[in-house]
Design an enzyme around this catalytic site. Structure first.
Site, mmCIF file in Angstrom:
data_model
loop_
_atom_site.group_PDB
_atom_site.id
_atom_site.type_symbol
_atom_site.label_atom_id
_atom_site.label_comp_id
_atom_site.label_asym_id
_atom_site.label_seq_id
_atom_site.Cartn_x
_atom_site.Cartn_y
_atom_site.Cartn_z
ATOM 1 C CB SER A 248 -13.774 3.395 -1.386
ATOM 2 O OG SER A 248 -12.679 3.660 -0.221
ATOM 3 C CE LYS A 249 -9.124 -3.309 -2.751
ATOM 4 N NZ LYS A 249 -9.120 -4.860 -3.051
ATOM 5 N NE ARG A 250 -7.827 3.132 1.338
ATOM 6 C CZ ARG A 250 -7.053 3.965 0.738
ATOM 7 N NH1 ARG A 250 -6.576 5.101 1.374
ATOM 8 N NH2 ARG A 250 -5.848 3.251 -0.113
#
Ligand code: GLU
Length: 480
Positions: A248-250
């Site tokens: 996840s880029k989060r």
């Protein structure tokens, strides 16, 4: 039919390798079929837009060697290729869809929608405005009432399609909400924009993540309502960071550019990510972009998710480094070597030779060469080697002997140093292994070194080697 695929990143942060893999497969599929690969920037979600993210998309694709044929910077006649530059279009098409009976105006306000929420806070629109009369709609529009445009999902049908990876996917229209296509601010939702754009850009194959697999029947109903031909779809299973969590880029996972700055070669990373979810028929692992293009086939795409394994990528990167010519390696290693030597006058070519077979990623170079700068007081117990019968007294003799033999040597080559130390050992009645071992420790001050005594002497050069041998002899002398 000419194949046209697209990569449609949203500029909401960095690009993790899962996003990049989607782009890579769309690119490989286009190339394999002599088609066209298009870059489209999906920036309708202005709230999530991150400064600099569009530039990052260009940089990443360029570094990765994924070249688009059309895009914001390469007009192919289907532009604009940035969604915010296409805003007028979506409204126009949404209105057209209303005329065609595939959508309708909805004037429900926030308070009414709130009232539709279930105990989990989720609301499914109750089609309240679906059957308003034309007159009423006209009157309310003329009065300037805020509205959205919703999809008019046909009732009592099953929307079906054949995914190229997952096979038949079908969803009952009863399970599809009359979702919003055009928001009250006049901007489209992703659901609408992706259909309009893919159609207008002549996309023949939509390649994207499985998160869109089950929404696609809904999109297909929009194509049908317009009377447009549906594209083919290829949905790709996710890349996981472990058994349960997606990358996840989060959470800052697996950012492509981070790997490059850690000293991975772009071609090795791209090769590795190609294998996350695809396997060529002959099970080859190390492949150039051309080879992947040749071999890319849908049958090799996996239905299940894959786990990103950095250790494996590191290994593959090491294979790339070893396969380079000495000049190629020198070119990529030079910045790291310069970092390691901190401006000192070492032979960079020799250091590169030493490192080429000993690192998997380039950032290991400064660690491995730390002994060039860290030489000083050190633990003399490192000299004790029971098997070789070396203790501090033997080490002192060996280090002195190495010093005396090498001080007289002019030819500082591998062969000459080896011969010189060997002869010195014989003359001094010592085993050459004992001298080599003691010399290696004396030259580096470390128990584990990236090479043997002779390699260490070569990278240090004669003057520095003698200085270190003399210094070590003094230390050992004091410790007797
Ligand atoms: N902008 C979407 C994303 O980044 C792309 C979806 C698609 O390829 O249709 O997830």
């Amino acid at each position: 039919m000419t194949v046209r695929t697209r990569f449609a990143p949203s500029p909401t942060g960095f690009m993790h390798i899962g996003n990049l893999r989607t782009g890579l497969y769309a690119y490989l599929f286009a190339r394999r079929n002599k088609g066209t690969f298009i870059l489209r920037i999906e920036d309708t979600d202005q709230e999530r837009k991150v400064e600099g993210a569009v530039e990052m998309v260009y940089r990443t694709l360029k570094t990765a060697g994924i070249q688009h044929d059309e895009g914001p910077d390469k007009d192919g006649g289907y532009g604009p290729y940035v969604q915010t530059e296409r805003m007028g279009l979506y409204k126009e098409y949404a209105e057209k869809l209303v005329e065609l009976g595939g959508a309708y105006y909805c004037f429900c306000d926030k308070a009414r929608l709130e009232g539709l929420k279930d105990e989990n806070g989720v609301h499914t629109y109750d089609k309240h405005c679906r059957n308003l009369s034309d007159e009423e709609v006209k009157r309310r529009l003329a009065a300037g009432e805020p509205y959205v445009i919703r999809q008019k999902v046909p009732e009592g049908v099953v929307s079906e399609y054949e995914d190229m990876v997952f096979g038949k996917i079908s969803v009952d229209s009863a399970d599809i909400e009359d979702g919003i296509l055009l928001k009250s601010d006049g901007l489209p939702t992703y659901n609408f924009a992706n259909v309009v754009d893919d159609h207008l850009m002549g996309i023949t194959h939509v390649i994207r993540g499985t998160e869109y697999l089950s929404s696609t029947p809904k999109y297909n109903l929009i194509y049908d309502a317009f009377g447009w031909e549906r594209p083919c779809y290829m949905h790709l299973p996710p890349i996981m960071k472990d058994a349960t969590r997606k990358l996840s880029k989060r959470f800052g996972d697996a950012n492509f550019e981070d790997f490059i700055s850690k000293g991975y070669l772009p071609e090795a990373v791209v090769n590795y990510i190609a294998l996350l979810g695809w396997c060529p028929k002959d099970n080859r692992e190390k492949m150039t972009m051309e080879e992947m293009t040749e071999a890319f086939d849908i049958d090799g795409i996996s239905h299940s998710s894959s786990i990103f394994d950095e250790a494996k990528m590191r290994w593959l990167n090491g294979e790339y480094l070893k396969a380079m010519s000495q000049d190629e390696f020198y070119a990529v290693a030079l910045p790291w070597i310069e970092k390691a030597i901190e401006g000192k006058d070492y032979d960079k070519r020799e250091l590169a030779l030493l490192m080429q077979t000993r690192v998997d990623i380039l950032s290991e170079i400064p660690e491995k060469l730390a002994f060039l700068n860290n030489f000083g007081e050190y633990d003399l117990n490192m000299y004790v080697h029971q098997k070789m019968k070396v203790d501090k007294a033997v080490a002192l003799k060996a280090v002195k002997l190495a010093y005396d033999s090498l001080a007289a040597l002019d030819d500082w080559s591998e062969e000459a140093i080896k011969e010189c130390v060997k002869q010195g050992a014989e003359a001094g009645g010592m085993k050459s292994g004992q001298v080599m071992f003691s010399m290696r420790v004396a030259l580096t001050g470390e128990a584990v070194t990236p090479g043997g005594a002779i390699e260490m002497a070569i990278v240090l050069g004669k003057e520095e080697s003698l200085r270190r041998l003399a210094f070590s002899a003094q230390l050992l002398e004091k410790a007797q």
